[in-house]
Scaffold this motif. Structure first.
Motif, mmCIF file in Angstrom:
data_model
loop_
_atom_site.group_PDB
_atom_site.id
_atom_site.type_symbol
_atom_site.label_atom_id
_atom_site.label_comp_id
_atom_site.label_asym_id
_atom_site.label_seq_id
_atom_site.Cartn_x
_atom_site.Cartn_y
_atom_site.Cartn_z
ATOM 1 N N PHE A 63 -4.474 -9.093 12.000
ATOM 2 C CA PHE A 63 -5.298 -7.957 11.699
ATOM 3 C C PHE A 63 -3.959 -7.225 12.363
ATOM 4 N N TYR A 64 -4.617 -6.066 11.805
ATOM 5 C CA TYR A 64 -3.280 -4.441 12.888
ATOM 6 C C TYR A 64 -3.977 -3.082 11.916
ATOM 7 N N LEU A 65 -4.671 -2.328 13.793
ATOM 8 C CA LEU A 65 -5.167 -1.182 12.954
ATOM 9 C C LEU A 65 -2.994 -0.286 13.056
ATOM 10 N N LEU A 66 -3.295 0.300 11.752
ATOM 11 C CA LEU A 66 -1.908 1.007 11.462
ATOM 12 C C LEU A 66 -2.151 2.410 11.331
ATOM 13 N N THR A 67 -1.707 3.464 11.814
ATOM 14 C CA THR A 67 -2.154 4.663 11.891
ATOM 15 C C THR A 67 -0.794 5.314 11.811
ATOM 16 N N GLN B 122 -5.657 10.549 -3.296
ATOM 17 C CA GLN B 122 -3.870 9.874 -3.729
ATOM 18 C C GLN B 122 -3.557 8.841 -2.965
ATOM 19 N N VAL B 123 -3.227 9.252 -1.518
ATOM 20 C CA VAL B 123 -2.637 8.131 -0.566
ATOM 21 C C VAL B 123 -3.865 7.309 -0.255
ATOM 22 N N LEU B 124 -5.108 7.188 -0.105
ATOM 23 C CA LEU B 124 -5.988 6.305 -0.183
ATOM 24 C C LEU B 124 -5.760 5.349 -0.999
ATOM 25 N N ASP B 125 -5.401 5.472 -2.837
ATOM 26 C CA ASP B 125 -5.262 5.027 -3.748
ATOM 27 C C ASP B 125 -3.741 4.495 -3.568
ATOM 28 N N LEU B 126 -2.682 4.970 -3.482
ATOM 29 C CA LEU B 126 -1.886 4.555 -3.265
ATOM 30 C C LEU B 126 -1.648 3.374 -2.449
ATOM 31 N N LEU B 127 -2.309 3.216 -0.917
ATOM 32 C CA LEU B 127 -2.053 1.947 0.196
ATOM 33 C C LEU B 127 -3.350 1.346 -0.574
ATOM 34 N N PHE B 128 -4.248 1.264 -1.740
ATOM 35 C CA PHE B 128 -4.323 -0.138 -2.289
ATOM 36 C C PHE B 128 -3.373 -0.532 -2.863
ATOM 37 N N GLU B 129 -3.048 0.242 -3.753
ATOM 38 C CA GLU B 129 -2.711 -0.209 -4.778
ATOM 39 C C GLU B 129 -0.908 -1.272 -4.251
ATOM 40 N N GLN B 130 -0.298 -0.489 -3.370
ATOM 41 C CA GLN B 130 0.827 -1.129 -2.663
ATOM 42 C C GLN B 130 -0.059 -2.703 -1.801
ATOM 43 N N PHE B 131 -0.971 -2.289 -0.574
ATOM 44 C CA PHE B 131 -1.388 -3.197 -0.219
ATOM 45 C C PHE B 131 -1.775 -4.845 -1.039
ATOM 46 N N ILE B 132 -2.004 -4.280 -2.041
ATOM 47 C CA ILE B 132 -3.106 -5.502 -2.611
ATOM 48 C C ILE B 132 -2.209 -6.128 -3.703
ATOM 49 N N ALA B 133 -0.697 -5.768 -3.640
ATOM 50 C CA ALA B 133 0.257 -6.159 -4.391
ATOM 51 C C ALA B 133 1.220 -6.890 -3.685
ATOM 52 N N TRP B 134 0.876 -6.650 -2.459
ATOM 53 C CA TRP B 134 1.801 -7.485 -1.678
ATOM 54 C C TRP B 134 0.944 -8.571 -0.938
ATOM 55 N N GLY B 135 -0.109 -9.075 -1.368
ATOM 56 C CA GLY B 135 -1.422 -9.617 -1.227
ATOM 57 C C GLY B 135 -2.229 -9.641 0.807
ATOM 58 N N MET B 136 -2.089 -8.326 0.611
ATOM 59 C CA MET B 136 -3.201 -7.942 1.570
ATOM 60 C C MET B 136 -4.202 -7.355 1.790
ATOM 61 N N GLU B 137 -4.848 -6.987 2.673
ATOM 62 C CA GLU B 137 -6.632 -6.134 2.207
ATOM 63 C C GLU B 137 -6.411 -5.001 3.205
ATOM 64 N N LEU B 138 -7.315 -4.158 2.862
ATOM 65 C CA LEU B 138 -7.717 -3.003 3.757
ATOM 66 C C LEU B 138 -8.763 -3.417 3.969
ATOM 67 N N ARG B 139 -8.970 -3.138 5.220
ATOM 68 C CA ARG B 139 -10.522 -3.847 5.309
ATOM 69 C C ARG B 139 -11.439 -2.951 6.532
ATOM 70 N N GLY B 140 -10.838 -1.408 6.336
ATOM 71 C CA GLY B 140 -11.004 0.111 7.607
ATOM 72 C C GLY B 140 -10.028 0.340 6.773
ATOM 73 N N VAL C 42 -5.972 -3.684 8.239
ATOM 74 C CA VAL C 42 -5.489 -4.495 7.608
ATOM 75 C C VAL C 42 -5.091 -5.953 7.607
ATOM 76 N N TYR C 43 -5.412 -6.312 7.125
ATOM 77 C CA TYR C 43 -4.768 -7.838 7.143
ATOM 78 C C TYR C 43 -3.801 -7.967 6.593
ATOM 79 N N VAL C 44 -2.616 -8.845 7.608
ATOM 80 C CA VAL C 44 -1.546 -8.745 7.365
ATOM 81 C C VAL C 44 -0.805 -9.893 6.853
ATOM 82 N N ASN C 45 -0.038 -9.914 5.710
ATOM 83 C CA ASN C 45 0.542 -11.633 5.914
ATOM 84 C C ASN C 45 1.722 -11.866 5.703
ATOM 85 N N ASP C 46 2.566 -10.411 5.762
ATOM 86 C CA ASP C 46 3.512 -10.711 6.060
ATOM 87 C C ASP C 46 3.845 -9.054 6.677
ATOM 88 N N PHE C 47 4.434 -9.410 8.005
ATOM 89 C CA PHE C 47 4.116 -8.208 8.671
ATOM 90 C C PHE C 47 5.674 -7.282 8.458
#
Length: 206
Positions: free
Chosen positions: A38-42, A60-78, A90-95
Motif C-alpha cells: 500500500f502507498y499514499l500517492l500525491t 474526469q481525473v478520478l474516473d481515469l485513475l480508477f480506470e487505469q489502476f483497475i486495468a493494471w490489477g490495482m485498487e484505490l482504497r482512498g 492504493v493497493y499496488v501489485n507492480d510499483f
C-alpha cells in the motif's frame, strides 16, 4: 520546490549533491521503497495552480485513475481530488507501473485542458510522490488524512461536503459510526508535516 527557490546558488549545489549521494534524482521526488503493498500517492498541479477548480475536471481525473489502476490489477482504497492536487491510498501489485499510469493520465489531461484554456504548451502537472504504508495505524491515519484534506486546505467546512472523496464510499458501505470511530482511533494530528519522522515512528511501533 518552493524552498529550493529561496536557496543561494551555493546552497542549491549542496542540496543537489546530497541528493545524488543518496542515489536520488537531483530534483524530482525519490521513490526508494518499492516493495510494499500500500502507498499514499500525491500529485500536484505545477505551481499549485487550481487547474481542477471545476468539479467536471476533478471527476474526469478520478474516473481515469480508477480506470487505469483497475486495468493494471490495482485498487484505490482512498482518494480525494482537490483543485490543485490529489491524494490516493492504493493497493499496488507492480510499483513500476505507477509512474506509467500517472504520466499517461497527466499527459492526456494536460493536452485537453490546455486546449480548453487556450494555453497550449503550459505545464500543468508537477512530479508525483509516494509514501509506503508501514502498519495498520499508518494505513488508517493516511485514510483519515485523505478525507480531511479538503478541510485542511480550506476548500470545504466538512469532509462530507467535498464530492470527489472516498469519504462518501466509506459512509455508504461502513457507516458514519465506523468513520467516527476510525477518526478517534487514528487521529491525523500533524500527519504530513514530518513524513520521514512519522515513518520512523510507524516502523518502531510494528
Amino acid at each position: 520546490m518552493y524552498e529550493y527557490r529561496r536557496l543561494t546558488p551555493a546552497q542549491r549545489i549542496e542540496v543537489v549533491q546530497q541528493r545524488l549521494a543518496q542515489g536520488y534524482p537531483p530534483h524530482s521526488p525519490p521513490h526508494p521503497i518499492r516493495d510494499q503493498l500500500f502507498y499514499l500517492l500525491t500529485a500536484s498541479c505545477y505551481e499549485h495552480q487550481p487547474h481542477m477548480r471545476c468539479e467536471k475536471r476533478r471527476k474526469q481525473v478520478l474516473d481515469l485513475l480508477f480506470e487505469q489502476f483497475i486495468a493494471w490489477g490495482m485498487e484505490l482504497r482512498g482518494w480525494v481530488i482537490l483543485p490543485n492536487h490529489y491524494h490516493l491510498l492504493v493497493y499496488v501489485n507492480d510499483f513500476d507501473q505507477i509512474g506509467r499510469i500517472l504520466r499517461s493520465i497527466h499527459g492526456s489531461m494536460s493536452r485537453q485542458w490546455n486546449l480548453e484554456d487556450k494555453a497550449v504548451g503550459r505545464k500543468v502537472w508537477y512530479y508525483y510522490s509516494d509514501r509506503a504504508i508501514r502498519s495498520e495505524r499508518h494505513y488508517y491515519t493516511t485514510l483519515n488524512y485523505i478525507h480531511y484534506n479538503p478541510v485542511k486546505h480550506s476548500w470545504s467546512d466538512s469532509p462530507y461536503d467535498w464530492s470527489c472523496s472516498s469519504v462518501h464510499w466509506y459512509l455508504e458501505h461502513q457507516g458514519r459510526e465506523w468513520l467516527r470511530d476510525s477518526w478517534v482511533r487514528y487521529p491525523v494530528r500533524n500527519y504530513g508535516k514530518e513524513w520521514d519522522d512519522f515513518a520512523k515512528v510507524e516502523d518502531a511501533s510494528r
